[in-house]
Design a protein around this motif. Sequence first.
Motif, PDB file in Angstrom:
ATOM      1  N   ILE A  61       0.862  -1.186   0.000  1.00 45.23           N
ATOM      2  CA  ILE A  61       0.000   0.000   0.000  1.00 45.23           C
ATOM      3  C   ILE A  61       0.895   1.231   0.000  1.00 45.23           C
ATOM      4  O   ILE A  61       1.597   1.509   0.980  1.00 45.23           O
ATOM      5  CB  ILE A  61      -0.916   0.015   1.238  1.00 45.23           C
ATOM      6  CG1 ILE A  61      -1.738  -1.278   1.310  1.00 45.23           C
ATOM      7  CG2 ILE A  61      -1.852   1.224   1.190  1.00 45.23           C
ATOM      8  CD1 ILE A  61      -2.519  -1.439   2.600  1.00 45.23           C
ATOM      9  N   VAL A  62       0.873   1.955  -1.092  1.00 44.83           N
ATOM     10  CA  VAL A  62       1.773   3.099  -1.267  1.00 44.83           C
ATOM     11  C   VAL A  62       0.990   4.258  -1.884  1.00 44.83           C
ATOM     12  O   VAL A  62      -0.179   4.111  -2.264  1.00 44.83           O
ATOM     13  CB  VAL A  62       2.968   2.737  -2.185  1.00 44.83           C
ATOM     14  CG1 VAL A  62       3.852   1.676  -1.530  1.00 44.83           C
ATOM     15  CG2 VAL A  62       2.474   2.241  -3.555  1.00 44.83           C
ATOM     16  N   ASP A  69       3.294   5.949  -6.638  1.00 49.98           N
ATOM     17  CA  ASP A  69       4.436   5.054  -6.440  1.00 49.98           C
ATOM     18  C   ASP A  69       4.109   3.590  -6.665  1.00 49.98           C
ATOM     19  O   ASP A  69       4.964   2.725  -6.462  1.00 49.98           O
ATOM     20  CB  ASP A  69       4.990   5.241  -5.015  1.00 49.98           C
ATOM     21  CG  ASP A  69       5.584   6.618  -4.803  1.00 49.98           C
ATOM     22  OD1 ASP A  69       6.048   7.219  -5.788  1.00 49.98           O
ATOM     23  OD2 ASP A  69       5.576   7.093  -3.651  1.00 49.98           O
ATOM     24  N   TRP A  70       2.859   3.286  -7.085  1.00 46.26           N
ATOM     25  CA  TRP A  70       2.531   1.889  -7.357  1.00 46.26           C
ATOM     26  C   TRP A  70       2.976   1.548  -8.774  1.00 46.26           C
ATOM     27  O   TRP A  70       2.368   1.960  -9.756  1.00 46.26           O
ATOM     28  CB  TRP A  70       1.028   1.628  -7.210  1.00 46.26           C
ATOM     29  CG  TRP A  70       0.740   0.156  -7.124  1.00 46.26           C
ATOM     30  CD1 TRP A  70       0.715  -0.613  -6.002  1.00 46.26           C
ATOM     31  CD2 TRP A  70       0.493  -0.723  -8.233  1.00 46.26           C
ATOM     32  NE1 TRP A  70       0.460  -1.930  -6.329  1.00 46.26           N
ATOM     33  CE2 TRP A  70       0.314  -2.026  -7.686  1.00 46.26           C
ATOM     34  CE3 TRP A  70       0.391  -0.547  -9.607  1.00 46.26           C
ATOM     35  CZ2 TRP A  70       0.056  -3.135  -8.485  1.00 46.26           C
ATOM     36  CZ3 TRP A  70       0.139  -1.656 -10.407  1.00 46.26           C
ATOM     37  CH2 TRP A  70      -0.031  -2.926  -9.852  1.00 46.26           C
ATOM     38  N   ARG A  71       4.083   0.807  -8.840  1.00 40.36           N
ATOM     39  CA  ARG A  71       4.645   0.327 -10.110  1.00 40.36           C
ATOM     40  C   ARG A  71       4.660   1.414 -11.182  1.00 40.36           C
ATOM     41  O   ARG A  71       4.065   1.253 -12.265  1.00 40.36           O
ATOM     42  CB  ARG A  71       3.892  -0.907 -10.588  1.00 40.36           C
ATOM     43  CG  ARG A  71       3.880  -2.012  -9.534  1.00 40.36           C
ATOM     44  CD  ARG A  71       3.488  -3.344 -10.082  1.00 40.36           C
ATOM     45  NE  ARG A  71       3.528  -4.354  -9.015  1.00 40.36           N
ATOM     46  CZ  ARG A  71       3.475  -5.668  -9.208  1.00 40.36           C
ATOM     47  NH1 ARG A  71       3.387  -6.156 -10.434  1.00 40.36           N
ATOM     48  NH2 ARG A  71       3.498  -6.504  -8.188  1.00 40.36           N
ATOM     49  N   THR A 112       4.782  13.922  -5.345  1.00 41.64           N
ATOM     50  CA  THR A 112       5.044  13.444  -3.993  1.00 41.64           C
ATOM     51  C   THR A 112       3.755  12.881  -3.386  1.00 41.64           C
ATOM     52  O   THR A 112       2.649  13.176  -3.865  1.00 41.64           O
ATOM     53  CB  THR A 112       5.548  14.587  -3.109  1.00 41.64           C
ATOM     54  OG1 THR A 112       4.474  15.548  -2.950  1.00 41.64           O
ATOM     55  CG2 THR A 112       6.762  15.272  -3.735  1.00 41.64           C
ATOM     56  N   PRO A 113       3.874  12.093  -2.306  1.00 40.46           N
ATOM     57  CA  PRO A 113       2.659  11.622  -1.631  1.00 40.46           C
ATOM     58  C   PRO A 113       1.750  12.760  -1.184  1.00 40.46           C
ATOM     59  O   PRO A 113       0.519  12.620  -1.200  1.00 40.46           O
ATOM     60  CB  PRO A 113       3.219  10.842  -0.436  1.00 40.46           C
ATOM     61  CG  PRO A 113       4.535  10.323  -0.919  1.00 40.46           C
ATOM     62  CD  PRO A 113       5.085  11.435  -1.764  1.00 40.46           C
ATOM     63  N   GLY A 146      -3.238  10.008  -1.953  1.00 39.32           N
ATOM     64  CA  GLY A 146      -4.052   8.803  -2.050  1.00 39.32           C
ATOM     65  C   GLY A 146      -3.199   7.563  -1.946  1.00 39.32           C
ATOM     66  O   GLY A 146      -2.067   7.524  -2.450  1.00 39.32           O
ATOM     67  N   TYR A 147      -3.715   6.542  -1.277  1.00 38.60           N
ATOM     68  CA  TYR A 147      -3.068   5.240  -1.230  1.00 38.60           C
ATOM     69  C   TYR A 147      -3.652   4.349  -2.315  1.00 38.60           C
ATOM     70  O   TYR A 147      -4.846   4.440  -2.640  1.00 38.60           O
ATOM     71  CB  TYR A 147      -3.288   4.574   0.126  1.00 38.60           C
ATOM     72  CG  TYR A 147      -2.518   5.195   1.264  1.00 38.60           C
ATOM     73  CD1 TYR A 147      -1.123   5.231   1.251  1.00 38.60           C
ATOM     74  CD2 TYR A 147      -3.184   5.740   2.360  1.00 38.60           C
ATOM     75  CE1 TYR A 147      -0.407   5.799   2.303  1.00 38.60           C
ATOM     76  CE2 TYR A 147      -2.479   6.301   3.420  1.00 38.60           C
ATOM     77  CZ  TYR A 147      -1.091   6.334   3.382  1.00 38.60           C
ATOM     78  OH  TYR A 147      -0.397   6.903   4.417  1.00 38.60           O
TER      79      TYR A 147
END
Length: 276
Positions: free
Chosen positions: A245-246, A250-252, A261-262, A267-268
């Motif tokens: 959970i990122v 940042d998910w693939r 940036t986050p 959002g996750y």
Amino acid sequence: MVSTDEQWSSGAARIDMTKPHPARRYDYWLGGKDNFQADRDAAEAIAAVFPHIRTAARENRAFMQRAVRFLAAEAGIRQFLDIGTGLPTANNVHDVAQGIAPESRIVYVDNDPLVLTHARALLTSSEQGATAYIDADVREPEKILRDPAVRDTLDWTKPVALLLVAVLHFVEDAEDPYGIVERLVSALPAGSYLVLSHATFDPLDPETIAAMNAVNENIKPRFSPRTLSEVSRFFDGLDLLEPGIVSVSDWRPEGDGPRPTPAEATGYGAVAATRR
């Protein structure tokens, strides 16, 4: 049984231009034209205190597309149930999945009557595959699972990817979001997957959080951002795929360029496999 044309007519009759809707607000942030002044006012109220909201919307959509691309190309998934579809734009689930595997079958679900009136754009399909649309709310999992379009379009003896992308933060705790996800996931055949993204305030500074909360109290429907531990609960009993959970950015990720940036994506996102 209600005909598709009757459903579309019913959807047009139910549109209330004076009340904002998440799907139309999202459409506005993505640069779409299928929104009304009430949607734009609500969207701009959020943008005034969080200027990165358009970036967040784009990153969430890109996460969905990467997840579908992975599932179709690498995991061999050929069936997708997308709940909280939103208004049609470029590269919808069926565009991505059928671009890789033309035999893919997709069912879209949304409760915005304007999405229903545009459903023809979601129902284009390759000759080998199929698409369907139903007018329903994520808060009604039994209705969704029993719908003839869901039962007839998808083969429930084969794996299905369940997509809950940017929808659960509109389900408040009192409406049992965890129970809803558990019911939907429990219905999935062996070898299935859950794709989920969810708004969060975790990376934001206290001043921005306070401003967002103030706006949230004055717009309808309210949204319920959740922490990492709260979002993690949606994946109980499932096997998270790397990287877990990122931030949706940042998910693939694809390509080597800089990513938001986050705190900009807010959002996750994650993909998980069922254990059955």
